[in-house]
Design a protein around this motif. Structure first.
Motif, PDB file in Angstrom:
ATOM      1  N   VAL A 147       0.839  -1.205   0.000  1.00  0.00           N
ATOM      2  CA  VAL A 147       0.000   0.000   0.000  1.00  0.00           C
ATOM      3  C   VAL A 147       0.872   1.253   0.000  1.00  0.00           C
ATOM      4  O   VAL A 147       0.604   2.216  -0.727  1.00  0.00           O
ATOM      5  N   PHE A 148       1.949   1.237   0.799  1.00  0.00           N
ATOM      6  CA  PHE A 148       2.838   2.402   0.901  1.00  0.00           C
ATOM      7  C   PHE A 148       3.474   2.732  -0.441  1.00  0.00           C
ATOM      8  O   PHE A 148       3.444   3.883  -0.903  1.00  0.00           O
ATOM      9  N   TRP A 149       4.052   1.726  -1.104  1.00  0.00           N
ATOM     10  CA  TRP A 149       4.721   1.974  -2.376  1.00  0.00           C
ATOM     11  C   TRP A 149       3.732   2.326  -3.477  1.00  0.00           C
ATOM     12  O   TRP A 149       4.082   3.042  -4.427  1.00  0.00           O
ATOM     13  N   ALA A 150       2.507   1.840  -3.362  1.00  0.00           N
ATOM     14  CA  ALA A 150       1.471   2.246  -4.323  1.00  0.00           C
ATOM     15  C   ALA A 150       1.206   3.747  -4.211  1.00  0.00           C
ATOM     16  O   ALA A 150       1.079   4.449  -5.224  1.00  0.00           O
ATOM     17  N   LEU A 151       1.150   4.244  -2.979  1.00  0.00           N
ATOM     18  CA  LEU A 151       0.926   5.679  -2.764  1.00  0.00           C
ATOM     19  C   LEU A 151       2.124   6.501  -3.250  1.00  0.00           C
ATOM     20  O   LEU A 151       1.954   7.585  -3.812  1.00  0.00           O
ATOM     21  N   THR A 174      -6.039   9.812  -2.119  1.00  0.00           N
ATOM     22  CA  THR A 174      -5.967   8.347  -2.211  1.00  0.00           C
ATOM     23  C   THR A 174      -5.691   7.738  -0.839  1.00  0.00           C
ATOM     24  O   THR A 174      -6.305   6.732  -0.456  1.00  0.00           O
ATOM     25  N   PHE A 175      -4.742   8.344  -0.111  1.00  0.00           N
ATOM     26  CA  PHE A 175      -4.428   7.883   1.240  1.00  0.00           C
ATOM     27  C   PHE A 175      -5.667   7.993   2.130  1.00  0.00           C
ATOM     28  O   PHE A 175      -5.954   7.098   2.931  1.00  0.00           O
ATOM     29  N   HIS A 176      -6.423   9.076   1.960  1.00  0.00           N
ATOM     30  CA  HIS A 176      -7.660   9.290   2.704  1.00  0.00           C
ATOM     31  C   HIS A 176      -8.640   8.139   2.461  1.00  0.00           C
ATOM     32  O   HIS A 176      -9.245   7.603   3.402  1.00  0.00           O
ATOM     33  N   ASP A 177      -8.780   7.723   1.201  1.00  0.00           N
ATOM     34  CA  ASP A 177      -9.723   6.648   0.861  1.00  0.00           C
ATOM     35  C   ASP A 177      -9.302   5.325   1.483  1.00  0.00           C
ATOM     36  O   ASP A 177     -10.129   4.603   2.052  1.00  0.00           O
ATOM     37  N   VAL A 197      -6.682  -6.448   1.281  1.00  0.00           N
ATOM     38  CA  VAL A 197      -5.514  -5.691   0.819  1.00  0.00           C
ATOM     39  C   VAL A 197      -5.587  -5.498  -0.698  1.00  0.00           C
ATOM     40  O   VAL A 197      -5.302  -4.409  -1.221  1.00  0.00           O
ATOM     41  N   THR A 198      -6.000  -6.541  -1.407  1.00  0.00           N
ATOM     42  CA  THR A 198      -6.179  -6.444  -2.861  1.00  0.00           C
ATOM     43  C   THR A 198      -7.213  -5.379  -3.209  1.00  0.00           C
ATOM     44  O   THR A 198      -7.026  -4.583  -4.138  1.00  0.00           O
ATOM     45  N   ALA A 199      -8.303  -5.356  -2.452  1.00  0.00           N
ATOM     46  CA  ALA A 199      -9.346  -4.352  -2.668  1.00  0.00           C
ATOM     47  C   ALA A 199      -8.811  -2.949  -2.417  1.00  0.00           C
ATOM     48  O   ALA A 199      -9.129  -2.006  -3.153  1.00  0.00           O
ATOM     49  N   LEU A 203      -8.839  -0.038  -5.145  1.00  0.00           N
ATOM     50  CA  LEU A 203      -9.563   1.226  -4.965  1.00  0.00           C
ATOM     51  C   LEU A 203      -8.608   2.413  -5.007  1.00  0.00           C
ATOM     52  O   LEU A 203      -9.020   3.526  -5.362  1.00  0.00           O
ATOM     53  N   ALA A 204      -7.332   2.199  -4.637  1.00  0.00           N
ATOM     54  CA  ALA A 204      -6.349   3.274  -4.744  1.00  0.00           C
ATOM     55  C   ALA A 204      -6.205   3.696  -6.202  1.00  0.00           C
ATOM     56  O   ALA A 204      -6.208   4.888  -6.532  1.00  0.00           O
ATOM     57  N   GLY A 205      -6.101   2.710  -7.091  1.00  0.00           N
ATOM     58  CA  GLY A 205      -6.022   3.012  -8.514  1.00  0.00           C
ATOM     59  C   GLY A 205      -7.306   3.618  -9.051  1.00  0.00           C
ATOM     60  O   GLY A 205      -7.278   4.539  -9.875  1.00  0.00           O
ATOM     61  N   TYR A 206      -8.448   3.121  -8.563  1.00  0.00           N
ATOM     62  CA  TYR A 206      -9.741   3.652  -9.007  1.00  0.00           C
ATOM     63  C   TYR A 206      -9.893   5.108  -8.578  1.00  0.00           C
ATOM     64  O   TYR A 206     -10.322   5.966  -9.355  1.00  0.00           O
ATOM     65  N   SER A 207      -9.567   5.390  -7.322  1.00  0.00           N
ATOM     66  CA  SER A 207      -9.671   6.754  -6.794  1.00  0.00           C
ATOM     67  C   SER A 207      -8.766   7.698  -7.572  1.00  0.00           C
ATOM     68  O   SER A 207      -9.146   8.826  -7.901  1.00  0.00           O
TER      69      SER A 207
END
Length: 307
Positions: A147-151, A174-177, A197-199, A203-207
C-alpha cells in the motif's frame, strides 16, 4: 456520452470546510483502525494471524453451506470454506485459525468434527498445510509495504503529469480513501485478509483515475479561463465531469454490488471494501483533492501578495 446530470452548478469549494470535518473524522477512525491492526486487536484473517489449511474429500455429495453449518456449530466461526473444482465436486478446502487447533492437530480435529456432523464415515484429507505466526507477520509487513509503495508511485506519477501541489493533493486523497476504508472495516469488525488488501490497492487506482479526470479539467480550464476566480474555475470543472464520474461509478458499483450480494462469504469483505472505495473515491476527488489544490493556491497567492 449520455449525461446523467446536465448543467449542474454545485458550489463544491464553498462546502469544503464541512467536507474537511467529515474527512478528519474518517481519518481519525482509520488511524484507530490501523492502531488496532498493529496491536492485534482487530479482526485479522488467517493470512495474518496464521492457521491451518485442510483439504477434505467426501465420499457422499456435500455442500459448502452444510460444511459451514457444521463448523459453526462446533465453534469454528472464522472457518473459510472453498469448494475445489466444479459445482458438484465433493472436495473442499477448509481454513481454520491457530486458536482453533494446535499445530499438527488441525487435520484430525477437522475430520472428526465433519465426520460427526455430516455422518460421512469416508471423509479423507488429501493435504494439509500450516501458516505459522512468522510467515503471517511477514505477510502483514509486505501488505503495508504494498500500500505504501502504491501511494509513492501515485505521488511520482501525478507529479510528472501535473504540478507538485496536484500530486500531493491526489496522494492525500488516495491515502484518505485507503485509511477511511480500513477504519470502517475495523469499526464493523470485518475480517482483514489479503483479499481486503487487494481491494485497497484496487480502490487506490480507481480513486486516482477519478481524481486525474477532475484534475485534467481543472488544469485545462485554468489555462483557458484566466479572468474567473479560482473557486469558480474549480467548481465549473467538477460540474463539467460530474455526470461522467457518476455514470462510471454506478457502472462499477453494479459489478461490485453483484459480488457483494452473490459472491458468497469468501468474496464478501473484498466486495464490501470495494463498494466503500468507489463511494469514497468520488467523494475524495470532489471534496478532498480539489479543495486542497484550491487552498494551496490561495495560500501561495496570499504569500505573494504580502511579499
Amino acid at each position: 456520452m449520455i449525461e446523467f446530470m446536465k448543467n449542474t452548478k454545485f458550489d463544491f469549494i464553498g462546502k469544503r470546510k464541512i467536507a474537511y470535518v467529515i474527512s478528519i473524522i474518517l481519518m481519525l477512525n482509520g488511524f484507530y483502525g490501523i492502531f488496532r491492526i498493529i496491536t492485534g486487536t482487530a479482526n485479522m484473517g488467517l493470512d495474518f494471524t496464521g492457521g491451518s489449511t485442510v483439504q477434505v474429500k467426501f465420499s457422499a455429495p456435500m455442500t459448502v453451506a452444510k460444511i459451514r453449518e457444521v463448523m459453526t456449530e462446533n465453534q469454528f466461526h472464522k472457518a473459510v470454506i472453498q469448494q475445489v473444482g466444479t459445482a458438484d465436486s465433493n472436495e473442499f478446502i477448509i481454513r481454520i485459525g491457530v486458536k482453533d487447533a494446535e499445530p499438527g492437530q488441525a487435520e484430525q480435529k477437522v475430520l472428526s468434527v465433519l465426520t460427526a456432523g455430516t455422518g460421512d464415515k469416508g471423509i479423507t484429507a488429501p493435504g494439509t498445510s500450516e501458516v505459522g505466526p512468522v510467515v503471517s507477520s511477514q505477510l502483514k509487513e509486505k501488505a503495508f509495504l504494498a500500500v505504501f509503495w502504491a501511494l509513492v508511485g501515485i505521488l511520482v506519477y501525478i507529479w510528472i503529469r501535473f504540478k507538485f501541489k496536484f500530486a500531493v493533493s491526489a496522494t492525500l486523497a488516495t491515502f484518505h480513501d485507503v485509511i477511511a476504508v480500513i477504519g470502517i472495516l475495523v469499526l464493523f469488525n470485518k475480517e482483514i485478509d489479503l483479499l481486503v488488501v487487494t481491494a485497497l490497492l484496487t480502490l487506490a487506482g480507481y480513486s486516482l483515475t477519478d481524481t486525474v479526470v477532475v484534475f485534467d479539467r481543472i488544469r485545462e480550464n485554468m489555462k483557458n479561463i484566466l479572468k474567473q476566480p479560482l473557486n469558480e474555475i474549480i467548481n465549473s470543472s467538477i460540474n463539467q465531469v460530474l455526470s461522467r464520474s457518476i455514470i462510471t461509478s454506478l457502472t462499477t458499483m453494479f459489478v461490485a454490488a453483484a459480488l457483494l450480494f452473490f459472491g458468497g462469504n469468501v468474496l464478501f469483505n473484498f466486495s464490501f471494501s470495494f463498494v466503500l472505495g468507489i463511494i469514497l473515491g468520488v467523494y475524495s476527488s470532489v471534496f478532498v483533492a480539489s479543495p486542497i489544490v484550491y487552498d494551496w493556491e490561495m495560500f501561495e497567492k496570499k504569500n505573494r501578495t504580502v511579499k
